[in-house]
Write a protein that holds these residues in place. Structure first.
Motif, PDB file in Angstrom:
ATOM      1  N   VAL A  89       0.843  -1.209   0.000  1.00 53.18           N
ATOM      2  CA  VAL A  89       0.000   0.000   0.000  1.00 53.18           C
ATOM      3  C   VAL A  89       0.872   1.252   0.000  1.00 53.18           C
ATOM      4  N   LEU A  90       0.281   2.322  -0.511  1.00 53.48           N
ATOM      5  CA  LEU A  90       0.952   3.628  -0.520  1.00 53.48           C
ATOM      6  C   LEU A  90       0.638   4.299   0.815  1.00 53.48           C
ATOM      7  N   GLN A  91       1.661   4.768   1.494  1.00 59.22           N
ATOM      8  CA  GLN A  91       1.415   5.321   2.829  1.00 59.22           C
ATOM      9  C   GLN A  91       1.896   6.762   2.931  1.00 59.22           C
ATOM     10  N   VAL A  92       1.108   7.568   3.610  1.00 59.82           N
ATOM     11  CA  VAL A  92       1.485   8.949   3.921  1.00 59.82           C
ATOM     12  C   VAL A  92       1.722   8.992   5.426  1.00 59.82           C
ATOM     13  N   LEU A  93       2.988   9.118   5.788  1.00 59.58           N
ATOM     14  CA  LEU A  93       3.336   8.958   7.207  1.00 59.58           C
ATOM     15  C   LEU A  93       3.928  10.236   7.792  1.00 59.58           C
ATOM     16  N   HIS A  94       3.830  10.350   9.073  1.00 59.82           N
ATOM     17  CA  HIS A  94       4.574  11.371   9.822  1.00 59.82           C
ATOM     18  C   HIS A  94       5.005  10.768  11.148  1.00 59.82           C
ATOM     19  N   TYR A  95       6.008  11.388  11.752  1.00 61.04           N
ATOM     20  CA  TYR A  95       6.551  10.877  13.015  1.00 61.04           C
ATOM     21  C   TYR A  95       5.877  11.603  14.167  1.00 61.04           C
ATOM     22  N   ASP A  96       5.244  10.856  15.066  1.00 60.47           N
ATOM     23  CA  ASP A  96       4.519  11.501  16.166  1.00 60.47           C
ATOM     24  C   ASP A  96       5.339  11.547  17.466  1.00 60.47           C
ATOM     25  N   GLY A  97       6.634  11.356  17.321  1.00 65.18           N
ATOM     26  CA  GLY A  97       7.496  11.365  18.506  1.00 65.18           C
ATOM     27  C   GLY A  97       7.805   9.964  18.987  1.00 65.18           C
ATOM     28  N   TYR A  98       6.993   9.005  18.569  1.00 63.80           N
ATOM     29  CA  TYR A  98       7.224   7.612  18.949  1.00 63.80           C
ATOM     30  C   TYR A  98       7.247   6.696  17.726  1.00 63.80           C
ATOM     31  N   GLU A  99       6.205   6.819  16.880  1.00 61.28           N
ATOM     32  CA  GLU A  99       6.118   5.939  15.717  1.00 61.28           C
ATOM     33  C   GLU A  99       5.846   6.752  14.463  1.00 61.28           C
ATOM     34  N   PHE A 100       6.037   6.075  13.303  1.00 64.05           N
ATOM     35  CA  PHE A 100       5.620   6.646  12.027  1.00 64.05           C
ATOM     36  C   PHE A 100       4.174   6.218  11.801  1.00 64.05           C
ATOM     37  N   VAL A 101       3.267   7.169  11.868  1.00 59.94           N
ATOM     38  CA  VAL A 101       1.835   6.865  11.708  1.00 59.94           C
ATOM     39  C   VAL A 101       1.267   7.698  10.568  1.00 59.94           C
ATOM     40  N   GLY A 121       3.846  -2.987  14.571  1.00 57.88           N
ATOM     41  CA  GLY A 121       5.244  -3.367  14.803  1.00 57.88           C
ATOM     42  C   GLY A 121       6.125  -2.178  15.119  1.00 57.88           C
ATOM     43  N   GLN A 122       5.666  -0.960  14.797  1.00 51.30           N
ATOM     44  CA  GLN A 122       6.451   0.234  15.097  1.00 51.30           C
ATOM     45  C   GLN A 122       6.657   0.407  16.600  1.00 51.30           C
ATOM     46  N   PHE A 123       5.709  -0.117  17.378  1.00 49.36           N
ATOM     47  CA  PHE A 123       5.846  -0.027  18.828  1.00 49.36           C
ATOM     48  C   PHE A 123       7.145  -0.716  19.275  1.00 49.36           C
ATOM     49  N   PHE A 124       7.378  -1.929  18.742  1.00 58.85           N
ATOM     50  CA  PHE A 124       8.572  -2.676  19.146  1.00 58.85           C
ATOM     51  C   PHE A 124       9.838  -2.017  18.623  1.00 58.85           C
ATOM     52  N   TYR A 125       9.729  -1.448  17.400  1.00 61.15           N
ATOM     53  CA  TYR A 125      10.888  -0.765  16.817  1.00 61.15           C
ATOM     54  C   TYR A 125      11.307   0.403  17.708  1.00 61.15           C
ATOM     55  N   ASN A 126      10.326   1.200  18.128  1.00 65.93           N
ATOM     56  CA  ASN A 126      10.645   2.348  18.975  1.00 65.93           C
ATOM     57  C   ASN A 126      11.106   1.898  20.369  1.00 65.93           C
ATOM     58  N   PHE A 127      10.457   0.871  20.880  1.00 69.21           N
ATOM     59  CA  PHE A 127      10.817   0.382  22.216  1.00 69.21           C
ATOM     60  C   PHE A 127      12.246  -0.155  22.220  1.00 69.21           C
ATOM     61  N   HIS A 128      12.647  -0.741  21.094  1.00 72.38           N
ATOM     62  CA  HIS A 128      13.968  -1.360  21.010  1.00 72.38           C
ATOM     63  C   HIS A 128      15.090  -0.361  21.268  1.00 72.38           C
ATOM     64  N   PHE A 129      14.978   0.835  20.693  1.00 74.87           N
ATOM     65  CA  PHE A 129      16.102   1.766  20.847  1.00 74.87           C
ATOM     66  C   PHE A 129      15.845   2.912  21.823  1.00 74.87           C
ATOM     67  N   LEU A 131      13.056   2.573  24.536  1.00 76.43           N
ATOM     68  CA  LEU A 131      12.158   2.157  25.624  1.00 76.43           C
ATOM     69  C   LEU A 131      10.934   3.063  25.675  1.00 76.43           C
ATOM     70  N   ARG A 132      10.597   3.657  24.537  1.00 73.55           N
ATOM     71  CA  ARG A 132       9.495   4.614  24.400  1.00 73.55           C
ATOM     72  C   ARG A 132       9.684   5.828  25.318  1.00 73.55           C
ATOM     73  N   GLY A 133      10.934   6.198  25.515  1.00 72.22           N
ATOM     74  CA  GLY A 133      11.220   7.333  26.399  1.00 72.22           C
ATOM     75  C   GLY A 133      11.736   8.538  25.649  1.00 72.22           C
ATOM     76  N   GLY A 134      11.635   8.535  24.317  1.00 66.42           N
ATOM     77  CA  GLY A 134      12.121   9.670  23.542  1.00 66.42           C
ATOM     78  C   GLY A 134      13.641   9.686  23.467  1.00 66.42           C
ATOM     79  N   ASN A 135      14.140  10.776  22.897  1.00 70.47           N
ATOM     80  CA  ASN A 135      15.594  10.888  22.742  1.00 70.47           C
ATOM     81  C   ASN A 135      16.281  11.008  24.096  1.00 70.47           C
ATOM     82  N   GLN A 136      15.639  11.785  24.969  1.00 71.70           N
ATOM     83  CA  GLN A 136      16.146  11.933  26.339  1.00 71.70           C
ATOM     84  C   GLN A 136      15.016  11.642  27.301  1.00 71.70           C
ATOM     85  N   PRO A 137      15.115  10.677  28.168  1.00 72.37           N
ATOM     86  CA  PRO A 137      16.302   9.882  28.464  1.00 72.37           C
ATOM     87  C   PRO A 137      16.283   8.503  27.822  1.00 72.37           C
TER      88      PRO A 137
END
Lengths: 264, 110
Positions: A89-101, A121-129, A131-137
Motif C-alpha cells: 500500500v501507498l502510505q502517507v506517514l509522519h513521526y509523532d514522537g514515537y512511531e511513524f503513523v 510493529g512500530q511499537f517494538f521498533y521504537n521500544f527497542h532503541f 524504551l518509548r522514552g524519547g531521545n532523552q532519556p
C-alpha cells in the motif's frame, strides 16, 4: 578468598550483567520483534489487503499528494512510502514522537484504506532503541545499557579466555542445577559471542552521540551567559555579512562574538 | 575469680563480623574504583566527541558518527583496563593519562 583477576572481573561481570540485563532482555526481545515490524502491523490491520498490485497510477499519486498537503497544513512533516512486495500500500506517514503513523492508500486507485489505528510493529521498533522514552532519556538509557553490555562481554572474556574452546563443547544438563545453568550460559555466550559483540557495538555506536553530544560543556554555558548581556547600543549599524559570520553555529567561541561586536 | 578458663577462642564470636566488615570494605573499594574509572572514561569519551568537531570533514554528522564508533570501542576497553589494573593502580593511571592526552589534544591549537 584471594583477590585474583578472575574474582575481580567476575564481580564486575555478575553485577553489571545482572543489573543491565534486567532491561537489556526487553531491548533484545523487542529488537527481535522489530525485525518483523511490517508483518506485525499487517497482522494487526487485517482490513489492509495484501493482494494489491504494487504498480502506481497517477490517480494514486495525486491522492497521495493531496494527503501530504493536508498533513502539511496541520503542521506535520509528512512523507510517502511507496508500495513494495512486502508492504503493497501507498502510505502517507509522519513521526509523532514515537512511531511513524499515517494513512494508507490503495496504490492503483488512491482510495483511502479504512485501517484501524494501531502502532503495530512500530511499537517494538521504537521500544527497542528508546524504551518509548524519547531521545532523552530513552535513547540515552539504552546507549548506556549498550556500554554496560560491552563491559560485561569484555569481563566475561577475561574470565573465560583460557577455557573458551572447552566451554564450547561442555554441557552437563543432568549435573547439579547451578552447574547446568552455568554450562548453558557459557555455551550460549561462547557460541553467540561474535553476534552479541557486533550487535552491542553497532547499537552503541549508532546512538553514542546522544549520550555524549559533541558540544563542549563550558563554552555552551558561557554562550548562555553572553546571551543575557545588555542589548546592542542604539544607533550602531551592523553589516549583514558580519552578522552571518558571527552568528553561525560552527563558531567555537561565543565570547569572541561580544568583542568583535563592540569593535564594529 | 571466675573458674572458666579462657581458651583463646574468644574471637570466634567476632569472626563473622570481621569477615562481613572485610567483605563490605572490598565491595566499597570495588564500587569506588568502578565509579572513578567510569567517570574518567566518560570524560575521555566526551572530550573525544568534542575533538571530532575539528576533523577536516564536510559533514558534521559524519564527524559525530566517527566519534561514536571510536568511543563505543574505547569506553568499555578503558573501563575494563581501569578496573583490572589494581597493582600500583596502573589502570587508574592509564585512564588519567589517556584523559589528559585527549584534553591536551583538544586544547592545543591544530
Amino acid at each position: 578468598m584471594r583477590e585474583t583477576l578472575r574474582v575481580h572481573m567476575g564481580w564486575l561481570h555478575s553485577w553489571v550483567g545482572f543489573l543491565a540485563g534486567l532491561l537489556l532482555v526487553l531491548v533484545f526481545a523487542s529488537g527481535t520483534l522489530a525485525v518483523f515490524d511490517t508483518e506485525i502491523t499487517q497482522w494487526m490491520q487485517p482490513e489492509v489487503s495484501l493482494t494489491h498490485s504494487t504498480t502506481l497510477t497517477p490517480a494514486a499519486l495525486q491522492a497521495a499528494a493531496q494527503a501530504v498537503q493536508a498533513e502539511e497544513q496541520k503542521g506535520l512533516s509528512a512523507f510517502l512510502t511507496l508500495p513494495s512486495d512486502r508492504d503493497p500500500v501507498l502510505q502517507v506517514l509522519h513521526y509523532d514522537g514515537y512511531e511513524f503513523v499515517g494513512t494508507a492508500l490503495e496504490s492503483t486507485t488512491g482510495a483511502l484504506v479504512p485501517a484501524r489505528e494501531t502502532a503495530g510493529g512500530q511499537f517494538f521498533y521504537n521500544f527497542h532503541f528508546s524504551l518509548r522514552g524519547g531521545n532523552q532519556p530513552g535513547v540515552q538509557i539504552v546507549t548506556f545499557l549498550g556500554f554496560c553490555l560491552l563491559v560485561a562481554i569484555g569481563s566475561g572474556l577475561v574470565i573465560h579466555i583460557k577455557a573458551l574452546w572447552p566451554d564450547l563443547i561442555l554441557f552437563r544438563p543432568f549435573g547439579p542445577r547451578p552447574r547446568a545453568w552455568l554450562d548453558a550460559h557459557l555455551l550460549a555466550g561462547v557460541l553467540f559471542l561474535p553476534f552479541i559483540l557486533f550487535m552491542g557495538y553497532t547499537g552503541t555506536a549508532i546512538h553514542a552521540r546522544v549520550l555524549l553530544p559533541a558540544q563542549p560543556g563550558l563554552p555552551r554555558i558561557m554562550a548562555g551567559r553572553t546571551r543575557k548581556k545588555k542589548p546592542y547600543p542604539r544607533g550602531v549599524f551592523y553589516r549583514r555579512g558580519h552578522y552571518r559570520r558571527l552568528l553561525r553555529p560552527s563558531s567555537r567561541r561565543p565570547v569572541r562574538f561580544c568583542k568583535v561586536r563592540m569593535a564594529i | 575469680m571466675s573458674r572458666t578458663q579462657k581458651t583463646g577462642l574468644a574471637g570466634s564470636s567476632s569472626g563473622p563480623d570481621a569477615k562481613k566488615s572485610q567483605k563490605r570494605q572490598t565491595v566499597l573499594r570495588r564500587s569506588g574504583l568502578l565509579a572513578c574509572v567510569c567517570a574518567l572514561s566518560f570524560i575521555t569519551a566526551h572530550l573525544i566527541m568534542v575533538l571530532t568537531r575539528l576533523l577536516p570533514l564536510e559533514d558534521a554528522r559524519l564527524k559525530t558518527d566517527l566519534g561514536g564508533m571510536v568511543i563505543a570501542a574505547l569506553v568499555p576497553m578503558l573501563v575494563l583496563a581501569g578496573f583490572a589494573g589494581r597493582r600500583h593502580s596502573w589502570g587508574l593511571i592509564l585512564g588519567v593519562v589517556v584523559c589528559a592526552s585527549i584534553a591536551l589534544a583538544s586544547i592545543l591549537p591544530s
